[in-house]
Design a protein around this motif. Structure first.
Motif, PDB file in Angstrom:
ATOM      1  N   SER A 267      12.467  -5.684   5.879  1.00  0.00           N
ATOM      2  CA  SER A 267      11.479  -4.806   5.260  1.00  0.00           C
ATOM      3  C   SER A 267      12.066  -3.972   4.126  1.00  0.00           C
ATOM      4  N   LEU A 268      13.303  -3.493   4.288  1.00  0.00           N
ATOM      5  CA  LEU A 268      13.916  -2.664   3.243  1.00  0.00           C
ATOM      6  C   LEU A 268      14.120  -3.451   1.951  1.00  0.00           C
ATOM      7  N   LYS A 269      14.572  -4.701   2.096  1.00  0.00           N
ATOM      8  CA  LYS A 269      14.778  -5.512   0.901  1.00  0.00           C
ATOM      9  C   LYS A 269      13.453  -5.872   0.241  1.00  0.00           C
ATOM     10  N   LEU A 270      12.428  -6.120   1.066  1.00  0.00           N
ATOM     11  CA  LEU A 270      11.124  -6.411   0.488  1.00  0.00           C
ATOM     12  C   LEU A 270      10.546  -5.188  -0.222  1.00  0.00           C
ATOM     13  N   GLU A 271      10.784  -4.009   0.318  1.00  0.00           N
ATOM     14  CA  GLU A 271      10.338  -2.789  -0.355  1.00  0.00           C
ATOM     15  C   GLU A 271      10.998  -2.656  -1.719  1.00  0.00           C
ATOM     16  N   ARG A 272      12.290  -2.946  -1.765  1.00  0.00           N
ATOM     17  CA  ARG A 272      13.002  -2.851  -3.050  1.00  0.00           C
ATOM     18  C   ARG A 272      12.477  -3.911  -4.026  1.00  0.00           C
ATOM     19  N   LEU A 273      12.209  -5.101  -3.522  1.00  0.00           N
ATOM     20  CA  LEU A 273      11.708  -6.188  -4.363  1.00  0.00           C
ATOM     21  C   LEU A 273      10.403  -5.789  -5.049  1.00  0.00           C
ATOM     22  N   PHE A 274       9.402  -5.404  -4.241  1.00  0.00           N
ATOM     23  CA  PHE A 274       8.089  -5.106  -4.815  1.00  0.00           C
ATOM     24  C   PHE A 274       8.060  -3.743  -5.513  1.00  0.00           C
TER      25      PHE A 274
ATOM     26  N   ASN B  71      10.473  -2.666  -7.469  1.00  0.00           N
ATOM     27  CA  ASN B  71      10.926  -2.945  -8.838  1.00  0.00           C
ATOM     28  C   ASN B  71       9.807  -3.563  -9.666  1.00  0.00           C
ATOM     29  N   LEU B  72       9.066  -4.523  -9.098  1.00  0.00           N
ATOM     30  CA  LEU B  72       8.001  -5.180  -9.856  1.00  0.00           C
ATOM     31  C   LEU B  72       6.863  -4.208 -10.174  1.00  0.00           C
ATOM     32  N   ILE B  73       6.480  -3.379  -9.195  1.00  0.00           N
ATOM     33  CA  ILE B  73       5.402  -2.415  -9.438  1.00  0.00           C
ATOM     34  C   ILE B  73       5.835  -1.347 -10.430  1.00  0.00           C
ATOM     35  N   ASP B  74       7.084  -0.867 -10.314  1.00  0.00           N
ATOM     36  CA  ASP B  74       7.593   0.129 -11.267  1.00  0.00           C
ATOM     37  C   ASP B  74       7.539  -0.417 -12.696  1.00  0.00           C
ATOM     38  N   ASN B  75       7.969  -1.679 -12.867  1.00  0.00           N
ATOM     39  CA  ASN B  75       7.932  -2.286 -14.201  1.00  0.00           C
ATOM     40  C   ASN B  75       6.503  -2.396 -14.714  1.00  0.00           C
TER      41      ASN B  75
ATOM     42  N   GLU C 196       0.836  -1.220   0.000  1.00  0.00           N
ATOM     43  CA  GLU C 196       0.000   0.000   0.000  1.00  0.00           C
ATOM     44  C   GLU C 196       0.861   1.258   0.000  1.00  0.00           C
ATOM     45  N   GLN C 197       1.966   1.240   0.729  1.00  0.00           N
ATOM     46  CA  GLN C 197       2.855   2.397   0.746  1.00  0.00           C
ATOM     47  C   GLN C 197       3.485   2.625  -0.623  1.00  0.00           C
ATOM     48  N   LEU C 198       3.885   1.551  -1.271  1.00  0.00           N
ATOM     49  CA  LEU C 198       4.476   1.675  -2.609  1.00  0.00           C
ATOM     50  C   LEU C 198       3.459   2.202  -3.604  1.00  0.00           C
ATOM     51  N   ILE C 199       2.209   1.802  -3.454  1.00  0.00           N
ATOM     52  CA  ILE C 199       1.160   2.297  -4.349  1.00  0.00           C
ATOM     53  C   ILE C 199       0.948   3.801  -4.146  1.00  0.00           C
ATOM     54  N   LYS C 200       1.002   4.249  -2.900  1.00  0.00           N
ATOM     55  CA  LYS C 200       0.874   5.686  -2.630  1.00  0.00           C
ATOM     56  C   LYS C 200       2.015   6.469  -3.260  1.00  0.00           C
ATOM     57  N   LEU C 201       3.227   5.925  -3.164  1.00  0.00           N
ATOM     58  CA  LEU C 201       4.381   6.605  -3.743  1.00  0.00           C
ATOM     59  C   LEU C 201       4.272   6.712  -5.263  1.00  0.00           C
ATOM     60  N   ASN C 202       3.593   5.738  -5.884  1.00  0.00           N
ATOM     61  CA  ASN C 202       3.454   5.753  -7.342  1.00  0.00           C
ATOM     62  C   ASN C 202       2.095   6.266  -7.791  1.00  0.00           C
ATOM     63  N   HIS C 203       1.388   6.943  -6.889  1.00  0.00           N
ATOM     64  CA  HIS C 203       0.041   7.404  -7.206  1.00  0.00           C
ATOM     65  C   HIS C 203       0.040   8.348  -8.409  1.00  0.00           C
ATOM     66  N   THR C 204       1.001   9.248  -8.463  1.00  0.00           N
ATOM     67  CA  THR C 204       1.061  10.225  -9.558  1.00  0.00           C
ATOM     68  C   THR C 204       1.239   9.526 -10.901  1.00  0.00           C
TER      69      THR C 204
END
Length: 410
Positions: A301-308, A310-314, A270-278
């Motif tokens: 947690s930091l490594k998992l944030e980087r993992l997901f 990258n996938l969400i950005d792609n 959910e946090q990653l989705i908020k960061l990519n909201h724009t």
């Protein structure tokens, strides 16, 4: 990685050795069985020739002057049967007489049973006139032959197992010796990459900060100079991202750098989705989320944030406007499964095995992974494997891609 290579080398070596030994053992067995069968045939032929010598033609009848003792035939698991010229049985002696119909044209016959019986049929020629006066069929039980072959099979099988075990131990030792210098070289290369990336970060950050300051106060700067500084800033950002990615890969399998704590994957996503909201709003993407419950895992947690991330950005970058991105989290028996699916341009089937390779890029005309450092999915795979999980991908050109990450709960 190297353990998998060791296992593949060991398995390949043992399979090749087992194949060679198997062919060798089958050859020995066939030759030995043929030799024993030939010996039995020779013994039966000699016995039949002796029996035919004791038969004579008298008063238009075949007369048998039998000098063969029955007990001797029984002790040797043999038997005799005489026939006239028409194939009618005249006399039988011995226990192991075959019941196969008599045939003048078949020399050797084998009757299947318990035990098997082999027989040889020989013509009886009158010594005075040289005419055919009858036939004699000599038979012998193959029980002793079968017992001998069974013992041979056990000996060969046990010998093969012992040979494979000994060779396996030797192969493990040799494989470790062969892989040791490769592992050492790889570790030195990783250490160099980590050190170089770490050392490059400082001067790049200095360049980036100075360029940012220059662009912030660009009132007296010529337009061409401003464009040059913007190009420098863009290149610096790319270099910083590249060094960060290399540093992550170099440290990806260091256990002491894996900080384990209780993490809620739903909160991370959910946090990653908020960061990519724009970005999502700009492309008018339809984002569909499906989390049945909070998904907790003990991990970094930091490594998992980087993992997901990258996938969400792609998924965002390669999904065209008004496309759909679907993210689902499932709690399995002993793992958590995160599925990230999009309706992007997809990946060619022949490239699916290559997308996790470092710096790999497909043909630019059909590329799914243009832009970036080319290390995003390599980082994803390294983090997943470091957590003891798995990642799978399915995709079709023009339809989209689906990445499924499975992470063990503990």
């Amino acid at each position: 990685m190297f353990q998998n290579i060791r296992n593949r080398l060991l398995l390949s070596y043992l399979l090749i050795l087992a194949s060679v030994l198997g062919v060798f053992i089958i050859g020995i067995r066939l030759i030995f069985a043929h030799s024993l069968t030939e010996q039995i045939s020779q013994k039966l032929t000699v016995l039949g020739q002796g029996a035919s010598g004791n038969a004579e033609w008298e008063n238009n009848h075949l007369k048998i002057d039998n000098d063969f003792r029955l007990q001797e035939l029984l002790n040797k698991s043999q038997s005799l049967e005489w026939f006239d010229k028409q194939g009618n049985s005249i006399l039988k002696q011995g226990k192991f007489v075959i019941t196969i119909p008599f045939s003048q044209n078949i020399l050797v016959q084998i009757q299947q049973g318990n035990p098997d019986i082999q027989s040889i049929t020989l013509p009886i020629i009158d010594s005075d006139y040289g005419q055919l006066i009858g036939y004699v069929r000599v038979s012998q039980s193959l029980e002793e032959l079968e017992e001998t072959l069974t013992k041979l099979d056990w000996v060969l099988g046990i010998s093969m197992i012992i040979a494979l075990m000994g060779s396996g131990i030797g192969a493990i030792i040799l494989t470790n010796q062969a892989m040791q210098p490769i592992e050492e070289s790889f570790q030195r290369l990783k250490q160099f990459t980590a050190d170089a990336s770490h050392e490059l970060r400082n001067p790049l950050m200095v360049i980036d900060s100075n360029v940012s300051v220059s662009l912030k106060y660009a009132e007296g700067m010529r337009k061409t100079d401003q464009e040059s500084f913007e190009a420098i800033a863009s290149a610096t950002d790319q270099m910083i991202n590249l060094t960060e990615d290399l540093l992550i890969l170099a440290r990806a399998d260091r256990v002491n750098l894996l900080k384990k704590e209780k993490v809620n994957l739903v909160s991370i996503l959910e946090q990653l989705i908020k960061l990519n909201h724009t970005k999502i709003k700009t492309k008018n993407l339809d984002l569909q989320l499906n989390f049945s419950e909070n998904l907790f895992i003990f991990s970094d947690s930091l490594k998992l944030e980087r993992l997901f991330s990258n996938l969400i950005d792609n998924a965002i970058y390669y999904t065209p406007k008004s496309g759909i991105i679907y993210i689902e989290g499932k709690l399995k028996k002993s793992s958590i499964e995160i599925e990230i699916k999009d309706t992007g341009i997809g990946i060619a089937s022949e490239n699916l095995e290559k997308i996790f390779e470092r710096f790999w890029r497909a043909d630019t005309s059909r590329s799914y992974w243009n832009g970036g450092s080319g290390l995003g999915l390599a980082i994803v795979q390294a983090i997943v494997h470091h957590h003891g999980g798995t990642i799978t991908v399915s995709s079709q050109l023009g339809i989209g891609s689906c990445f499924i990450v499975s992470l063990p709960i503990n």
